[in-house]
Design an enzyme around this catalytic site. Structure first.
Site, PDB file in Angstrom:
ATOM      1  N   PHE A 152       0.854  -1.183   0.000  1.00 57.42           N
ATOM      2  CA  PHE A 152       0.000   0.000   0.000  1.00 57.42           C
ATOM      3  C   PHE A 152       0.899   1.245   0.000  1.00 57.42           C
ATOM      4  O   PHE A 152       0.731   2.149   0.813  1.00 57.42           O
ATOM      5  CB  PHE A 152      -0.923  -0.004   1.211  1.00 57.42           C
ATOM      6  CG  PHE A 152      -1.870  -1.177   1.255  1.00 57.42           C
ATOM      7  CD1 PHE A 152      -3.054  -1.166   0.526  1.00 57.42           C
ATOM      8  CD2 PHE A 152      -1.575  -2.302   2.008  1.00 57.42           C
ATOM      9  CE1 PHE A 152      -3.923  -2.247   0.555  1.00 57.42           C
ATOM     10  CE2 PHE A 152      -2.440  -3.390   2.046  1.00 57.42           C
ATOM     11  CZ  PHE A 152      -3.619  -3.362   1.319  1.00 57.42           C
ATOM     12  N   ARG A 154       2.713   4.649  -1.566  1.00 54.58           N
ATOM     13  CA  ARG A 154       2.475   5.794  -2.440  1.00 54.58           C
ATOM     14  C   ARG A 154       3.816   6.273  -2.975  1.00 54.58           C
ATOM     15  O   ARG A 154       4.749   6.503  -2.193  1.00 54.58           O
ATOM     16  CB  ARG A 154       1.792   6.926  -1.670  1.00 54.58           C
ATOM     17  CG  ARG A 154       0.412   6.593  -1.136  1.00 54.58           C
ATOM     18  CD  ARG A 154      -0.043   7.646  -0.143  1.00 54.58           C
ATOM     19  NE  ARG A 154       0.835   7.661   1.035  1.00 54.58           N
ATOM     20  CZ  ARG A 154       0.766   8.574   2.004  1.00 54.58           C
ATOM     21  NH1 ARG A 154      -0.111   9.552   1.926  1.00 54.58           N
ATOM     22  NH2 ARG A 154       1.598   8.520   3.033  1.00 54.58           N
ATOM     23  N   PHE A 252      -7.789  12.564  -0.288  1.00 54.19           N
ATOM     24  CA  PHE A 252      -8.225  12.252  -1.655  1.00 54.19           C
ATOM     25  C   PHE A 252      -9.484  13.023  -2.044  1.00 54.19           C
ATOM     26  O   PHE A 252     -10.305  12.539  -2.814  1.00 54.19           O
ATOM     27  CB  PHE A 252      -8.421  10.736  -1.839  1.00 54.19           C
ATOM     28  CG  PHE A 252      -7.129   9.967  -1.753  1.00 54.19           C
ATOM     29  CD1 PHE A 252      -6.401   9.704  -2.891  1.00 54.19           C
ATOM     30  CD2 PHE A 252      -6.638   9.563  -0.525  1.00 54.19           C
ATOM     31  CE1 PHE A 252      -5.195   9.031  -2.817  1.00 54.19           C
ATOM     32  CE2 PHE A 252      -5.428   8.879  -0.435  1.00 54.19           C
ATOM     33  CZ  PHE A 252      -4.703   8.612  -1.597  1.00 54.19           C
ATOM     34  N   ALA A 255      -9.686  18.355  -5.824  1.00 51.11           N
ATOM     35  CA  ALA A 255     -10.042  18.351  -7.241  1.00 51.11           C
ATOM     36  C   ALA A 255      -8.799  18.613  -8.078  1.00 51.11           C
ATOM     37  O   ALA A 255      -7.894  19.339  -7.674  1.00 51.11           O
ATOM     38  CB  ALA A 255     -11.093  19.426  -7.518  1.00 51.11           C
ATOM     39  N   CYS A 263      -0.690   2.731 -10.196  1.00 52.62           N
ATOM     40  CA  CYS A 263      -1.627   1.879  -9.450  1.00 52.62           C
ATOM     41  C   CYS A 263      -3.093   2.141  -9.760  1.00 52.62           C
ATOM     42  O   CYS A 263      -3.800   1.246 -10.228  1.00 52.62           O
ATOM     43  CB  CYS A 263      -1.384   2.020  -7.945  1.00 52.62           C
ATOM     44  SG  CYS A 263       0.204   1.388  -7.385  1.00 52.62           S
ATOM     45  N   LYS A 324       2.358  12.913 -10.079  1.00 53.86           N
ATOM     46  CA  LYS A 324       2.214  13.575  -8.785  1.00 53.86           C
ATOM     47  C   LYS A 324       3.585  14.077  -8.368  1.00 53.86           C
ATOM     48  O   LYS A 324       4.620  13.672  -8.930  1.00 53.86           O
ATOM     49  CB  LYS A 324       1.666  12.618  -7.720  1.00 53.86           C
ATOM     50  CG  LYS A 324       2.556  11.408  -7.462  1.00 53.86           C
ATOM     51  CD  LYS A 324       2.018  10.503  -6.380  1.00 53.86           C
ATOM     52  CE  LYS A 324       2.247  11.082  -5.002  1.00 53.86           C
ATOM     53  NZ  LYS A 324       1.916  10.127  -3.916  1.00 53.86           N
TER      54      LYS A 324
END
Length: 453
Positions: A152, A154, A252, A255, A263, A324
């Protein structure tokens, strides 16, 4: 305990390095000999904060090793992690597990005694059962347990996520295998972090369900942003209002240009596909996937609208190319759609990214790269904030106003201080914070490519 990790991508390299930092004897396997040589020299092929330091430290103390041959790492291993890629295989969205199967077939004849085979790769539901049958056939004399141990992580915070996770999930059918895995995660469990031991199928579903739920939150808030623009609301305040509800949470709910990366897009499609194979329709997740694809065209049109609907004579500056901040990964990044469309429509496209430009140069054509933000913005008619790098938020308003030709910023991350910029003569177009407008009328989209239906 001896640990082997097959694959040195984001998941495999982070897991191997962190387990070595816990004090275990870890060997990572990669078939690419040049990559192995680079890793032995301390060169990490991916941008991930903190990872280079751990790889260097654990190689120096003798806990971490890199090899290219299976026979150098498999026979004496207590736990073998499979951490190879499982990309989307076809238009139906199913995951390609050929690399998982190939790795399993190659390691099986080398197994000796009792061994745990743990899948770190994100695999479709039922893969553990399939691997169980494979090893019973290919390694009948070995005592093998197949475990699902989903990651899990990021990108951009993978090291921290590994050593300080919200939880660890272990899907095991044999008690001895579960005990072996818990021993590996003892340094984490001793700090009070939950280690959940469940059956294999539950662990496989948990990974897909987690990513699909988070992706759905992103798709949802983006559609709320569209509503805010039409009705005159502010999506940031809406996100605050609903995020303070403990049943919802505030993560999360930003916008932006939609979810991307290695992923969420892949896993949402695979979750839908694997569910359909079992006769179950994932209507909610399917809608999130569709909404995310459709958003791409909408955002390109937004850039065109900022130049009065015509980019043919415009110079566009794109700030941020990675999906990101904190990574150089372009996989499923909004830039993969937006940049080629902007190149097609605009007179000139310039781009900048603090770490992803070396990857971008091998990906995009027709783009001029600015080594500095100022060079990228020089003479630009419109700047597009596509990745939420902190350095973009801190740009000097006077520099922006004095560098650009037409001072317009399309802020697709809502990260700029619009009031300050506008006080310096820079117009900011954000997401979900426009003034009310007349109801939209159906019209052609200035020749833009069609969104996925």
């Amino acid at each position: 305990m001896k640990v082997t990790v097959i694959g040195t991508g984001y998941v495999g390299l982070v897991a191997g390095a962190c387990f070595a930092d816990f004090g275990f004897d870890v060997t990572c396997i990669d078939k690419d000999e040049s990559k192995v040589a680079a890793l032995r020299a301390g060169t990490v092929p991916i941008y991930e904060p903190g990872l280079t330091e751990i790889v260097g430290r654990t190689q120096t103390n003798g806990n971490l090793h890199f090899v290219s041959a299976y026979q150098d790492a498999i026979p004496n291993a207590d736990v073998i992690f499979i951490a190879v890629g499982t990309p989307t295989k076809d238009e139906g969205g199913s995951a390609d597990i050929s690399a998982v199967i190939a790795a399993s077939e190659e390691l099986a004849p080398l197994l000796r005694g009792r061994t745990v085979i743990a899948t770190k790769s994100t695999v479709p539901i039922g893969t553990g059962q399939r691997l169980d049958a494979l090893f019973r056939s290919a390694a009948p004399d070995a005592d093998v347990a197949i475990v699902s141990n989903p990651e899990f992580l990021r990108e951009g915070s993978a090291v921290r996520d590994f050593v300080e996770p919200d939880r660890v999930v272990i899907g095991a059918e044999a008690d001895w295998a579960a005990s072996t895995m818990r021993a590996l995660y003892r340094p984490i469990e001793d700090r009070g972090i939950p280690v959940l031991v469940v059956d294999r199928a539950t662990a496989e579903i948990s990974k897909y369900a987690a990513n699909s739920f988070l992706a759905t939150k992103i798709a949802f808030i983006n559609e709320v942003a569209d509503l805010c623009e039409q009705a005159g609301g502010d999506v940031r305040s809406v996100a605050d209002a609903i995020g303070l509800d403990t049943r919802i949470g505030n993560q999360f709910l930003k916008a932006g240009p939609g979810f991307g990366g290695s992923c969420f897009p892949k896993d949402t499609r695979a979750f839908v596909s694997s569910s359909e194979r079992l006769g179950i329709r994932q209507r909610v997740v399917s809608a999130a996937v569709h909404a995310n694809e459709a958003r791409k065209l909408h955002l390109v049109q937004r850039v065109a609208d900022a130049c009065d609907g015509d980019l043919s004579n415009a110079r566009v500056a794109v700030l941020g190319l990675a999906f990101k901040a904190g990574t150089d990964d372009l996989r499923e990044s909004p830039s993969l759609f937006m940049v080629p469309e902007l190149v097609r429509l605009a007179d000139e496209v310039r781009a900048h990214d603090p770490v992803a430009m070396p990857v971008a140069r091998d990906t995009f054509t027709g783009v001029h790269y600015g080594e500095t933000v100022e060079e990228c913005l020089d003479g630009a008619d419109v700047a597009v904030i596509l990745t939420d790098w902190p350095e973009y938020r801190e740009l000097d308003p006077k520099m922006l106003a004095g560098t650009m030709r037409r001072n317009v910023i399309v802020d697709l991350r809502n990260m700029m201080d619009a009031d300050t910029l506008e006080a310096h003569g820079v117009s900011v177009v954000g997401i979900g914070r426009r003034e009310p407008v007349d109801p939209p009328v159906a019209h052609e989209t200035s020749g833009l490519g069609q969104a996925a239906e």
